[in-house]
Design a protein around this motif. Structure first.
Motif, mmCIF file in Angstrom:
data_model
loop_
_atom_site.group_PDB
_atom_site.id
_atom_site.type_symbol
_atom_site.label_atom_id
_atom_site.label_comp_id
_atom_site.label_asym_id
_atom_site.label_seq_id
_atom_site.Cartn_x
_atom_site.Cartn_y
_atom_site.Cartn_z
ATOM 1 N N ALA A 39 43.133 33.454 43.386
ATOM 2 C CA ALA A 39 43.834 34.500 44.143
ATOM 3 C C ALA A 39 45.336 34.223 44.169
ATOM 4 O O ALA A 39 46.151 35.124 43.953
ATOM 5 N N TYR A 40 45.717 32.994 44.419
ATOM 6 C CA TYR A 40 47.127 32.612 44.432
ATOM 7 C C TYR A 40 47.773 32.889 43.077
ATOM 8 O O TYR A 40 48.871 33.428 42.993
ATOM 9 N N GLU A 41 47.073 32.530 42.007
ATOM 10 C CA GLU A 41 47.617 32.714 40.656
ATOM 11 C C GLU A 41 47.765 34.185 40.287
ATOM 12 O O GLU A 41 48.771 34.580 39.703
ATOM 13 N N VAL A 42 46.766 35.014 40.596
ATOM 14 C CA VAL A 42 46.868 36.429 40.222
ATOM 15 C C VAL A 42 47.931 37.135 41.066
ATOM 16 O O VAL A 42 48.635 38.014 40.571
ATOM 17 N N GLU A 43 48.056 36.727 42.308
ATOM 18 C CA GLU A 43 49.090 37.326 43.169
ATOM 19 C C GLU A 43 50.485 37.028 42.630
ATOM 20 O O GLU A 43 51.369 37.891 42.662
ATOM 21 N N SER A 44 50.684 35.837 42.101
ATOM 22 C CA SER A 44 51.990 35.482 41.543
ATOM 23 C C SER A 44 52.303 36.292 40.280
ATOM 24 O O SER A 44 53.449 36.327 39.841
ATOM 25 N N ARG A 45 51.304 36.968 39.725
ATOM 26 C CA ARG A 45 51.497 37.822 38.549
ATOM 27 C C ARG A 45 51.524 39.308 38.927
ATOM 28 O O ARG A 45 51.426 40.175 38.076
ATOM 29 N N GLY A 46 51.603 39.600 40.220
ATOM 30 C CA GLY A 46 51.741 40.977 40.672
ATOM 31 C C GLY A 46 50.445 41.721 40.917
ATOM 32 O O GLY A 46 50.465 42.928 41.170
ATOM 33 N N LEU A 47 49.321 41.029 40.854
ATOM 34 C CA LEU A 47 48.040 41.669 41.126
ATOM 35 C C LEU A 47 47.694 41.514 42.611
ATOM 36 O O LEU A 47 48.176 40.597 43.277
ATOM 37 N N VAL A 48 46.879 42.404 43.100
ATOM 38 C CA VAL A 48 46.436 42.391 44.490
ATOM 39 C C VAL A 48 44.989 41.915 44.514
ATOM 40 O O VAL A 48 44.217 42.223 43.609
ATOM 41 N N TRP A 49 44.608 41.196 45.556
ATOM 42 C CA TRP A 49 43.254 40.659 45.612
ATOM 43 C C TRP A 49 42.719 40.720 47.034
ATOM 44 O O TRP A 49 43.472 40.844 47.995
ATOM 45 N N LYS A 50 41.394 40.598 47.157
ATOM 46 C CA LYS A 50 40.727 40.385 48.442
ATOM 47 C C LYS A 50 39.370 39.757 48.159
ATOM 48 O O LYS A 50 38.812 39.924 47.075
ATOM 49 N N PHE A 51 38.880 39.011 49.129
ATOM 50 C CA PHE A 51 37.537 38.466 49.012
ATOM 51 C C PHE A 51 36.548 39.580 49.300
ATOM 52 O O PHE A 51 36.789 40.445 50.134
ATOM 53 N N ALA A 52 35.417 39.568 48.608
ATOM 54 C CA ALA A 52 34.411 40.626 48.757
ATOM 55 C C ALA A 52 33.025 40.023 48.599
ATOM 56 O O ALA A 52 32.873 38.845 48.262
ATOM 57 N N GLY A 53 32.023 40.861 48.827
ATOM 58 C CA GLY A 53 30.642 40.457 48.609
ATOM 59 C C GLY A 53 30.071 39.635 49.742
ATOM 60 O O GLY A 53 30.751 39.327 50.719
ATOM 61 N N PRO A 54 28.809 39.257 49.594
ATOM 62 C CA PRO A 54 28.138 38.445 50.605
ATOM 63 C C PRO A 54 28.871 37.119 50.801
ATOM 64 O O PRO A 54 29.190 36.430 49.820
ATOM 65 N N ASP A 55 29.168 36.800 52.027
ATOM 66 C CA ASP A 55 29.882 35.551 52.351
ATOM 67 C C ASP A 55 31.202 35.430 51.601
ATOM 68 O O ASP A 55 31.648 34.321 51.298
ATOM 69 N N GLU A 56 31.808 36.577 51.261
ATOM 70 C CA GLU A 56 33.080 36.601 50.528
ATOM 71 C C GLU A 56 32.999 35.733 49.270
ATOM 72 O O GLU A 56 33.864 34.928 48.976
ATOM 73 N N SER A 57 31.924 35.914 48.509
ATOM 74 C CA SER A 57 31.648 35.087 47.342
ATOM 75 C C SER A 57 32.233 35.641 46.041
ATOM 76 O O SER A 57 32.015 35.060 44.981
ATOM 77 N N LEU A 58 32.952 36.755 46.128
ATOM 78 C CA LEU A 58 33.581 37.372 44.966
ATOM 79 C C LEU A 58 35.061 37.571 45.236
ATOM 80 O O LEU A 58 35.485 37.708 46.383
ATOM 81 N N LEU A 59 35.835 37.642 44.170
ATOM 82 C CA LEU A 59 37.247 37.960 44.283
ATOM 83 C C LEU A 59 37.469 39.325 43.635
ATOM 84 O O LEU A 59 37.241 39.484 42.431
ATOM 85 N N ALA A 60 37.863 40.296 44.437
ATOM 86 C CA ALA A 60 38.180 41.628 43.921
ATOM 87 C C ALA A 60 39.662 41.624 43.574
ATOM 88 O O ALA A 60 40.513 41.364 44.426
#
Length: 79
Positions: A10-31
């Motif tokens: 998440a930190y790496e993709v954000e530094s490249r201008g992408l947006v992220w959030k945790f998703a799925g059961p127990d936040e087990s995925l990165l959207a």
């Protein structure tokens, strides 16, 4: 362990201008979302053998040690 790998990505993709959030059961995925293109992908971190891998749509797969490369590939896919 899974959440730690996803948080690092998440930190790496954000530094490249992408947006992220945790998703799925127990936040087990990165959207991950490309704000300019509107494209989205779900990324999972999963154990395999004696290591961990990131998996994403389109057959994307890489060891978690290749974090910067994975972020670059997601940026190319979604950016």
């Amino acid at each position: 362990m899974r959440r730690r790998h996803l948080a690092a990505l998440a930190y790496e993709v954000e530094s490249r201008g992408l947006v992220w959030k945790f998703a799925g059961p127990d936040e087990s995925l990165l959207a991950v979302h490309g704000p300019r293109t509107g494209r989205q992908a779900m990324v999972v971190a999963t154990p395999s053998g004696d290591g961990w891998y990131y998996l994403w749509p389109g057959g994307g797969m890489a060891e978690v040690a290749r974090l910067a490369e994975v972020a670059d590939r997601l940026h190319a896919l979604l950016g």
